[in-house]
Write a protein that holds these residues in place. Structure first.
Motif, short mmCIF file in Angstrom:
data_model
loop_
_atom_site.label_atom_id
_atom_site.label_comp_id
_atom_site.label_asym_id
_atom_site.label_seq_id
_atom_site.Cartn_x
_atom_site.Cartn_y
_atom_site.Cartn_z
N VAL A 1 -10.61 -0.02 -5.41
CA VAL A 1 -9.40 -0.16 -4.62
C VAL A 1 -9.65 -1.18 -3.52
O VAL A 1 -10.62 -1.10 -2.78
N ALA B 1 1.75 7.16 -7.43
CA ALA B 1 0.71 8.19 -7.43
C ALA B 1 0.92 9.29 -8.48
O ALA B 1 0.00 9.58 -9.26
N ARG C 1 2.13 2.47 -3.77
CA ARG C 1 1.15 3.51 -4.08
C ARG C 1 1.79 4.89 -4.08
O ARG C 1 1.48 5.73 -4.92
N THR C 2 2.69 5.13 -3.12
CA THR C 2 3.36 6.43 -3.06
C THR C 2 4.21 6.66 -4.30
O THR C 2 4.20 7.74 -4.89
N HIS D 1 -5.50 1.90 -13.57
CA HIS D 1 -5.39 0.89 -12.52
C HIS D 1 -3.94 0.62 -12.16
O HIS D 1 -3.08 0.57 -13.04
N TYR E 1 -6.39 -4.85 -6.65
CA TYR E 1 -6.28 -3.47 -7.11
C TYR E 1 -5.89 -2.58 -5.93
O TYR E 1 -6.62 -2.50 -4.95
N ILE E 2 -4.74 -1.93 -6.04
CA ILE E 2 -4.27 -1.11 -4.92
C ILE E 2 -4.43 0.38 -5.18
O ILE E 2 -4.27 1.18 -4.27
N ASP E 3 -4.74 0.76 -6.41
CA ASP E 3 -5.07 2.16 -6.67
C ASP E 3 -5.85 2.24 -7.97
O ASP E 3 -5.71 1.39 -8.86
N ARG E 4 -6.67 3.29 -8.06
CA ARG E 4 -7.49 3.48 -9.26
C ARG E 4 -7.90 4.93 -9.35
O ARG E 4 -8.27 5.56 -8.35
N HIS F 1 -1.58 9.95 -11.86
CA HIS F 1 -2.26 11.21 -12.12
C HIS F 1 -1.86 11.79 -13.48
O HIS F 1 -2.69 12.39 -14.18
N GLN G 1 0.82 -1.20 0.00
CA GLN G 1 0.00 0.00 0.00
C GLN G 1 0.86 1.25 0.00
O GLN G 1 0.71 2.13 -0.83
#
Length: 252
Positions: free
Chosen positions: A126, A84, A80-81, A99, A110-113, A88, A76
């Motif tokens: 997520v 990110a 994710r960091t 995704h 899925y850890i980010d969307r 974007h 996570q």
């Protein structure tokens, strides 16, 4: 062998999934295989600790304490960091649903969307899990998975839509092409009206995640989408490698 208190508490937490985000006490007991009286006692303890929360309608949901702990998991926080800003950038350039996913055994996690503007049916969220074979990110992760994982996955090719690939030989050929070409595509295999394209995210030589986009049609601008995904995936990998060097984890 009698179940321990810990295993029963974990079973209660494991009763929740993407399709069961709120459960009544009786449903929790049934789905976890826990006697109702035991479930009542453990749910009360979990609620006091913050692992569960009780909604006004009487349903229990995962509590904020679990969410806070989940943010500490490396998958996570670090991934994710690192990803990110690139997610974007992808979203800003394409306005498509973007995704970031990892493999959890035979499923995509899925850890980010980031949700796109197009009216494309996207069922992932997520924290949700989907099968590997009908998703773009899943095909990437399966292509670079260990041989035993692919073997087990090939034995579980369930049909989700009329376009889902369920023939082992055909899927194996697709996975070979993923490794050769460096990207995967799907056409309405998970959701009607939704196509996807995905690329691997590498940390050194290891594929640690998959980065993908969901669009209504792949026939237009596929090379541009693949190029944008590769640039973003390379940036994520470079950021991950840099973070490891700073912590002294990379080989010298």
């Amino acid at each position: 062998m009698a179940k321990s208190v810990t295993s029963r508490a974990l079973a209660l937490l494991g009763a929740f999934d993407a399709e069961h985000r709120g459960l009544r006490l009786s449903d929790l007991a049934r789905r976890s295989g826990t006697p109702l009286a035991t479930a009542h006692r453990l749910v009360a303890e979990l609620t006091r600790w913050g692992a569960l929360a009780r909604e006004p309608n009487g349903e229990y949901v995962i509590g904020r304490r679990i969410w806070q702990l989940g943010l500490l998991a490396p998958v996570q926080s670090e991934l994710r960091t690192a990803a990110a800003p690139f997610l974007h950038d992808l979203y800003a350039a394409t306005l498509a649903t973007v995704h970031l996913a990892v493999r959890d055994d035979l499923e995509v996690l899925y850890i980010d969307r980031l949700s796109g503007h197009d009216s494309v049916p996207v069922i992932s969220k997520v924290g949700s899990r989907l099968p590997l074979h009908p998703t773009g990110v899943g095909k990437v992760l399966l292509a670079y998975a260990p041989e035993d994982v692919r073997t087990r996955a090939l034995g579980r090719l369930t049909r989700v839509t009329a376009y889902t690939v369920t023939q082992p030989a055909r899927l194996l050929e697709q996975l070979r092409r993923v490794r050769a070409e460096g990207y995967a595509t799907t056409g309405e295999e998970m959701s009607l009206g939704a196509c996807s394209v995905a690329v691997p995210v590498r940390n050194g030589d290891d594929v640690v995640a998959a980065l993908g986009m969901v669009v209504p049609d792949l026939r237009r601008q596929l090379p541009r989408m693949v190029s944008a995904l590769r640039v973003a995936a390379h940036g994520i990998g470079r950021t991950l490698a840099s973070a490891q060097w700073k912590r002294g984890l990379a080989p010298r």
